[in-house]
Structure formats: C-alpha cells, structure tokens
Design a protein around this motif. Structure first.
Motif, PDB file in Angstrom:
ATOM      1  N   ARG A  34       0.975  -0.613   6.917  1.00  0.00           N
ATOM      2  CA  ARG A  34       0.076  -1.321   6.180  1.00  0.00           C
ATOM      3  C   ARG A  34       0.432  -2.447   5.326  1.00  0.00           C
ATOM      4  O   ARG A  34      -0.264  -3.623   5.113  1.00  0.00           O
ATOM      5  N   ALA A  35       1.694  -2.274   4.809  1.00  0.00           N
ATOM      6  CA  ALA A  35       2.303  -3.149   4.048  1.00  0.00           C
ATOM      7  C   ALA A  35       3.883  -3.313   3.948  1.00  0.00           C
ATOM      8  O   ALA A  35       4.287  -2.228   4.142  1.00  0.00           O
ATOM      9  N   CYS A  36       4.445  -4.286   3.652  1.00  0.00           N
ATOM     10  CA  CYS A  36       5.806  -4.530   3.613  1.00  0.00           C
ATOM     11  C   CYS A  36       6.304  -5.430   2.628  1.00  0.00           C
ATOM     12  O   CYS A  36       6.115  -6.446   3.003  1.00  0.00           O
ATOM     13  N   ASP A 156      -0.741  -1.302  -0.410  1.00  0.00           N
ATOM     14  CA  ASP A 156       0.064  -2.696  -0.627  1.00  0.00           C
ATOM     15  C   ASP A 156       0.892  -2.291  -1.848  1.00  0.00           C
ATOM     16  O   ASP A 156       2.050  -3.007  -2.187  1.00  0.00           O
ATOM     17  N   ARG A 157       0.357  -1.486  -2.952  1.00  0.00           N
ATOM     18  CA  ARG A 157       1.239  -1.422  -4.155  1.00  0.00           C
ATOM     19  C   ARG A 157       2.411  -0.223  -3.774  1.00  0.00           C
ATOM     20  O   ARG A 157       3.449  -0.335  -4.354  1.00  0.00           O
ATOM     21  N   ALA A 159       3.838   0.151  -1.148  1.00  0.00           N
ATOM     22  CA  ALA A 159       5.002  -0.536  -0.375  1.00  0.00           C
ATOM     23  C   ALA A 159       6.166  -0.647  -1.231  1.00  0.00           C
ATOM     24  O   ALA A 159       7.283  -0.254  -1.025  1.00  0.00           O
ATOM     25  N   ILE A 332       3.961  -7.592  -8.110  1.00  0.00           N
ATOM     26  CA  ILE A 332       3.632  -8.231  -6.987  1.00  0.00           C
ATOM     27  C   ILE A 332       2.837  -9.630  -7.208  1.00  0.00           C
ATOM     28  O   ILE A 332       1.921  -9.797  -7.924  1.00  0.00           O
ATOM     29  N   ARG A 335       0.305 -11.811  -2.010  1.00  0.00           N
ATOM     30  CA  ARG A 335       0.025 -10.935  -0.516  1.00  0.00           C
ATOM     31  C   ARG A 335      -0.138 -12.061   0.551  1.00  0.00           C
ATOM     32  O   ARG A 335      -0.953 -12.651   0.548  1.00  0.00           O
ATOM     33  N   VAL A 357       4.461  -9.526  -0.737  1.00  0.00           N
ATOM     34  CA  VAL A 357       4.079  -8.285   0.204  1.00  0.00           C
ATOM     35  C   VAL A 357       3.260  -8.691   1.428  1.00  0.00           C
ATOM     36  O   VAL A 357       2.284  -9.383   1.281  1.00  0.00           O
ATOM     37  N   VAL A 359       0.795  -7.915   4.248  1.00  0.00           N
ATOM     38  CA  VAL A 359      -0.152  -7.012   4.479  1.00  0.00           C
ATOM     39  C   VAL A 359      -0.682  -7.230   5.816  1.00  0.00           C
ATOM     40  O   VAL A 359      -0.932  -8.219   6.540  1.00  0.00           O
TER      41      VAL A 359
END
Length: 361
Positions: A34-36, A156-157, A159, A332, A335, A357, A359
């Motif tokens: 979902r996120a990296c 996302d957080r 990650a 962050i 995104r 990040v 997403v």
C-alpha cells in the motif's frame, strides 16, 4: 504480473516494468503493498556506493495487506495489515535468542539457490533487495520480515515506521537507552534523525539539539521536539553544542552516514557520553575515539536498524502514533506515485525534505 521499479545498473534511474512473483513457500507471505517510503539507504545501492546483484527491486520501508500465506505461517493471516522490516530474523540463532534480532544473519529467511527465485522476469531471476523489494505492487517475503499492526493505523504513515522510525527511535530506546533528563544531539534531520528527535522527546530528554545544514529541516526538528538547532556545517557547530549543554551531550546520534557527521558526534560528547552511528558510511570509512576520549570514558557504537526487536517495537510505535505521541505526519513531506519514484530520489539527493512515500492504489 506485478508492476515494479527495477534497478538495472548502478548509477542509472530506476526503470518501471513488470515481474512475476512465485507462489508463497511454507514460511512466506504475499503482501499487497500500500505504501513504501524512499530511504537514503536505497540510494547507496542505486548510486553504486554499496554493491548488490543486478537487476534488483529496491525499497524496504513499506506497509500493506496480507493476501496469501504459506502452509507453515503462524504470525500473520490474510487480511492483516502489516509493516515490513528488512532485518528478517530466523528466531533461533545466537543473536536472536540473546535479544539482538537485528544482527541475525537471516540466511534461513531467504530461498536457497536451488529453489526458484521469489522474483523473476522472463524466466530470469530479479534479485530481492534487503529481504523485501518494496517498490512493487506486491511483496513476497518471509513471515519474519513483517508484523501485524492495528488496522486503525493509516498505512502511508505506517510505512515509514518500517525503517526510518524503527532506526531512529530504536537508537534512542534500544541502543542509547536514554534516561529521562539526559541530553542528546541528533546530527542529520532526515527521516531517521527526525524520528530520533521525536523519540528523545517521548523518552523525556532534558535537552535535544538538532544539527543539520538545511534550515527547513532544522525547523522540522523543532516541530518534533528539538529544543535547540545548529547548522551542522558551521565551523563552530561542535563548540555551540558543547556550550549549550555546558560540557557536551550524554548521547550523540549520527543519522546521515558521513564521516564528518560521525566526527561531530564524537566531538560533542561529555565525559562518559556515547556516540551512536546509524548512517551507512562509505565502505572505506573508519570512525574512532582518541586517547583522551577513551580516558574520559566516552563510547562509540553502531546500531543496525536501531537494534530493533521489530515484532515488539513496531506495534508499540504504532500505538505511540495512535495516542498522539509519535508525529509521523511531519516526517512525510510528500506522497507520490510509483511513476514519480526517480523524482522522489532526486529530491532526497538534493536534501530538500525528509521523506517521500510512494502510495499504491
């Protein structure tokens, strides 16, 4: 087919393409990414400072949802929200059983050479980087490279907890074992350094000094808990930190990976202080203490991935965020989509902000 960012050769931009993932083995987990987060450690491999077999898929700071598990997996199940961690551990070597899981060589968590590779393209192996290869729509990893987390946690957080926060906060909680009231200097205010500053505030540090050459990052450090800021490239940076703390800090945490930053960390220690080096230094770099440093009881240590015990540490960090103690939103900066991954890494090279990040839909 799974869409990924592939490193074909060091020094080249990542190429977008597709690969195939094998079916999960007995101890393996298939995760829909979902996120990296983009981490400076990836850049060491992308730019060729650290060697790695090619082609490979970078990315190691990720969160996602479990889609499928192998027949012997016991720690996660389909539908679980998970954070991954590059320090995959076997669970029974000397390092694991003595509580130093981050040092586990992890050989048993990889596929054997006589087995089909986890990642392939046109029938040829694509190498997995740091046990994860997370710049991909999906990951196939060992079960001991991820941990289930509270589903209320935004992924996302979550990650950035997988590397930056685990490393920075782990340096404070696990490696330095900061005692409330002690002073700390954090050198480098990228994602790892900002997480260390935030953790030092949570731990009750008496004074937190952030050193970075970029004014915007020093401002972020103050939002996250720094009591004082210093330009790390100033000729008087060490003298300023020693003066602010009336003799030096109890803990200096280097979060950049540059020899000059490590030297600064040692210079600002008080008698009996400890310097903890987190950054990936050039491979030919040596960092040391002088004779007077040793006579003053100063110590120098490394802390791989913050010496984490991530099955325990990561859920606690998630809880800190959900309780309003850990500020991941400030870390962050943006995104982005996978299509923008090279632009994100270039911003990191330029030192513009803390964390991008990626997403995934």
């Amino acid at each position: 087919m799974t869409r990924v960012a592939i490193l074909e050769q060091p020094g080249q931009p990542l190429a977008l393409g597709t690969i195939t993932l094998a079916k999960p083995g007995p101890r393996e987990v298939l995760i829909r990414t979902r996120a990296c987060g983009l981490c400076h450690s990836d850049l060491h491999f992308i730019d060729g400072a650290y060697p790695h077999p090619m082609p490979c898929v970078p990315g190691h700071e990720a969160a996602g949802v479990v889609e499928e598990v192998g027949s012997e997996v016991r720690t996660v199940k389909p539908g679980d929200h998970v954070v991954t961690c590059l320090s995959a551990f076997c669970g029974h070597c000397e390092f694991c059983v003595t509580g130093r899981m981050a040092l586990c060589p992890g050989g048993e968590t990889k596929r054997r050479k006589d087995e089909a590779p986890r990642l392939a393209r046109a029938g040829e192996q694509v190498h997995q980087m740091l046990n994860l290869s997370a710049l991909s729509e999906a990951m196939l990893i060992h079960e001991h490279a991820c941990v289930a987390i509270d589903r209320d946690m935004p992924l996302d957080r979550a990650a950035v907890i997988g590397c930056a926060v685990t490393t920075g906060a782990g340096a404070v909680f696990n490696a330095a074992r900061l005692v409330p009231g002690e002073t700390v200097a954090v050198i480098g205010c990228g994602g790892v350094g900002l997480a260390a500053i935030n953790a030092a505030k949570i731990a009750g540090a008496g004074r937190i000094i952030a050193a970075d050459p970029v004014a915007e990052k020093r401002a972020l450090a103050q939002v996250l808990g720094a009591t004082d800021v210093v330009d790390a490239l100033s000729d008087t940076a060490a003298e300023e930190i020693v003066a602010l703390t009336k003799g030096g800090v109890d803990h200096a945490i280097e979060a950049v990976g540059r020899p000059a930053s490590a030297e600064l960390a040692v210079k600002v220690l008080r008698r009996g202080g400890t310097a903890t080096i987190l950054g990936m230094m050039p491979l030919d770099c040596k960092v040391g203490l002088g004779a007077l440093d040793l006579l003053g009881g100063k110590r120098l240590q490394g802390a791989l991935m913050g010496m984490n015990r991530f099955p325990v540490d990561l859920p606690r960090l998630v809880d800190f965020y959900l309780r309003g103690l850990l500020d991941l939103d400030t870390i962050i900066a943006e995104r982005i989509s996978l299509d923008q991954v090279n632009e994100g890494f270039q911003k990191m090279r330029d030192g513009h902000h803390a964390r991008s990040v990626v997403v995934f839909d």
